[in-house]
Motif scaffolding. Structure first.
Motif, mmCIF file in Angstrom:
data_model
loop_
_atom_site.group_PDB
_atom_site.id
_atom_site.type_symbol
_atom_site.label_atom_id
_atom_site.label_comp_id
_atom_site.label_asym_id
_atom_site.label_seq_id
_atom_site.Cartn_x
_atom_site.Cartn_y
_atom_site.Cartn_z
ATOM 1 N N ASN A 273 0.846 -1.196 0.000
ATOM 2 C CA ASN A 273 0.000 0.000 0.000
ATOM 3 C C ASN A 273 0.877 1.240 0.000
ATOM 4 O OD1 ASN A 273 0.702 0.721 2.800
ATOM 5 N ND2 ASN A 273 -0.489 -1.088 3.327
ATOM 6 N N GLU B 42 -3.380 -2.655 -2.622
ATOM 7 C CA GLU B 42 -4.537 -1.767 -2.546
ATOM 8 C C GLU B 42 -4.688 -0.944 -3.825
ATOM 9 O OE1 GLU B 42 -6.598 -1.779 0.148
ATOM 10 O OE2 GLU B 42 -5.342 -3.376 0.962
ATOM 11 N N SER C 255 -7.014 -5.996 -4.142
ATOM 12 C CA SER C 255 -8.312 -5.539 -3.660
ATOM 13 C C SER C 255 -9.378 -5.578 -4.750
ATOM 14 C CB SER C 255 -8.196 -4.129 -3.086
ATOM 15 O OG SER C 255 -7.740 -3.219 -4.060
ATOM 16 N N GLN D 84 -6.044 -7.079 5.133
ATOM 17 C CA GLN D 84 -5.501 -6.563 3.877
ATOM 18 C C GLN D 84 -4.195 -7.255 3.509
ATOM 19 O OE1 GLN D 84 -6.803 -4.830 6.377
ATOM 20 N NE2 GLN D 84 -7.669 -2.870 5.714
#
Length: 438
Positions: free
Chosen positions: A165, A199, A223, A264
């Motif tokens: 991320n 992400e 994601s 995540q």
């Protein structure tokens, strides 16, 4: 040289981010290339996966290592920083490099590298590569230190590049905006090598896509491909069901990493394994290896420093979240835990903007302001001043140990104590905790 003499030499004579901050970062790859040339290019002798990102790259790296170990592979793992022991940075199947190996490397090569004037991090990376070659690892999971494009680890040609991320951290080095930081992280994407992005973000997705297109590298956003459904969350385990856009994949999959944001990270890891099996179908990772690896990350890799619950009455938790994005994920989980009173032992480094971080903390807690035992520490009184401006009241302590001891004396069995703010605070605390438990 003794092991301690070797450490003293490394810490004192080489530029080290922990001591001097950004000045220790070399803004090109010249030194690490020279070091590896001197070592006959060990990084070219083993397959690897490269992991970058603002938050979660350490957890992601440990999960991947555990899964490949569960698949029967001999796995090297390079991470940074260390918390207690320098050797935490370099592991094979969870076992730290031996003190003798560290001594041998420094004694053998220190005169050769002297003209290069490498940094502490560059030496550590070279040591890891050399050790992984010696031990003939089947796979190496390599975590970047800072950024990506100019990180010393970025001389490898991995089988897969992973970026977890993007957040606003180390902006003085990487840029003041998310797209600029993403551009630095995207520097680990290599020609033709699959890139996994954890992400999808509207400000950064196009940066990664452009880089991948220029490299003709397949790119996949976790994601956008994998859905995660949390079924159970406790202090010791999290359980998920996993789906793909095409349907269900895994149900009742658990991990012993019980902290916030692991959903995540697990998703990013599963995306990486899914595409690993697609691109490298001759050497697939089975679902049973995924299950086994995720369930036993801590014992398999020796991971510490992330959402560690060390005691229950009062509850003592430490976590290495050190920027606003990390804290924003961690704090809601922390504050959701039942507690009569909350005690926060907090310290920071000097080059971190902490006003945004402190604004996230509750005013009803009590604060024990401290400072990590490194030259880059932010003085506890300075942190206390900013805390007071945010409406946070507490006391000032020079040492992490003394701050924690005071919090422990003040806490009732039903209270909660959190120790954090910096990985170096966590390291100081864990070193004290380990001695306390002996």
């Amino acid at each position: 040289m003794t092991y301690q003499q070797v450490l003293d030499f490394l810490y004192a004579s080489l530029p080290m981010f922990q001591r001097i901050g950004d000045a220790a970062i070399k803004k090109d790859l010249t030194n690490i290339r020279l070091l590896c040339t001197m070592l006959d290019d060990p990084h070219l002798t083993f397959p690897s996966i490269h992991v970058a990102g603002t938050n979660g790259k350490g957890s992601t790296s440990h999960m991947l290592a555990s899964i490949f170990q569960a698949a029967g592979k001999k796995v090297g793992l390079y991470t940074s920083p260390h918390y207690i022991d320098f050797r935490e940075r370099i592991r094979i199947n969870g076992q730290m490099i031996s003190k003798k190996q560290v001594i041998r490397f420094v004694e053998r090569y220190q005169l050769d590298w002297k003209p290069i004037q490498p940094s502490f991090f560059e030496i550590t990376v070279a040591m890891a590569f050399d050790y992984f070659r010696q031990q003939r690892v089947d796979m190496a999971i390599i975590e970047t230190g800072l950024g990506g494009r100019l990180d010393s680890t970025n001389i490898i040609t991995p089988r897969m590049s992973i970026i977890t991320n993007i957040g606003l951290d180390h902006t003085q080095m990487l840029g003041e905006t998310l797209p600029l930081i993403a551009s630095e992280k995207a520097g680990i994407i290599k020609p033709g090598i699959p890139a996994i992005i954890g992400e999808w973000h509207p400000q950064t997705a196009s940066v990664f896509k452009r880089k991948a297109e220029s490299c003709k590298a397949p790119i996949h956003f976790a994601s956008r491909h994998i859905t995660m459904s949390l079924e159970k969350s406790s202090l010791s385990i999290q359980r998920f069901s996993v789906g793909l856009r095409s349907g269900d994949w895994l149900d009742q999959i658990s991990t012993d990493l019980s902290g916030p944001f692991q959903l995540q990270n697990v998703r990013t890891v599963l995306e990486a394994i899914w595409w690993w099996n697609h691109y490298y179908s001759g050497n697939p990772i089975s679902d049973s290896s995924i299950r086994k690896g995720l369930a036993k990350v801590i014992p398999a890799t020796g991971m510490i420093g992330r959402w560690m619950i060390l005691q229950k009455h009062p509850m003592v938790i430490t976590d290495a979240a050190h920027n606003k994005e990390g804290m924003a994920v961690m704090l809601p989980r922390l504050l959701a835990l039942p507690a009569m009173k909350r005690h926060f032992v907090l310290g920071f480094v000097s080059d971190k903007d902490i006003s945004g971080i402190l604004s996230l903390f509750p005013r009803e807690g009590f604060y024990y302001w401290c400072e990590p035992d490194i030259p880059r520490r932010r003085p506890a009184w300075e942190t206390a001043d900013q805390g007071k401006a945010a409406g946070l009241e507490g006391r000032i302590f020079k040492q992490v140990r003394k701050a924690f001891q005071d919090s422990l004396r003040a806490a009732a069995p039903g209270d909660l104590i959190f120790v954090g703010g910096s990985s170096y605070v966590v390291g100081d605390f864990l070193a004290f905790w380990r001695k306390k438990r002996k």
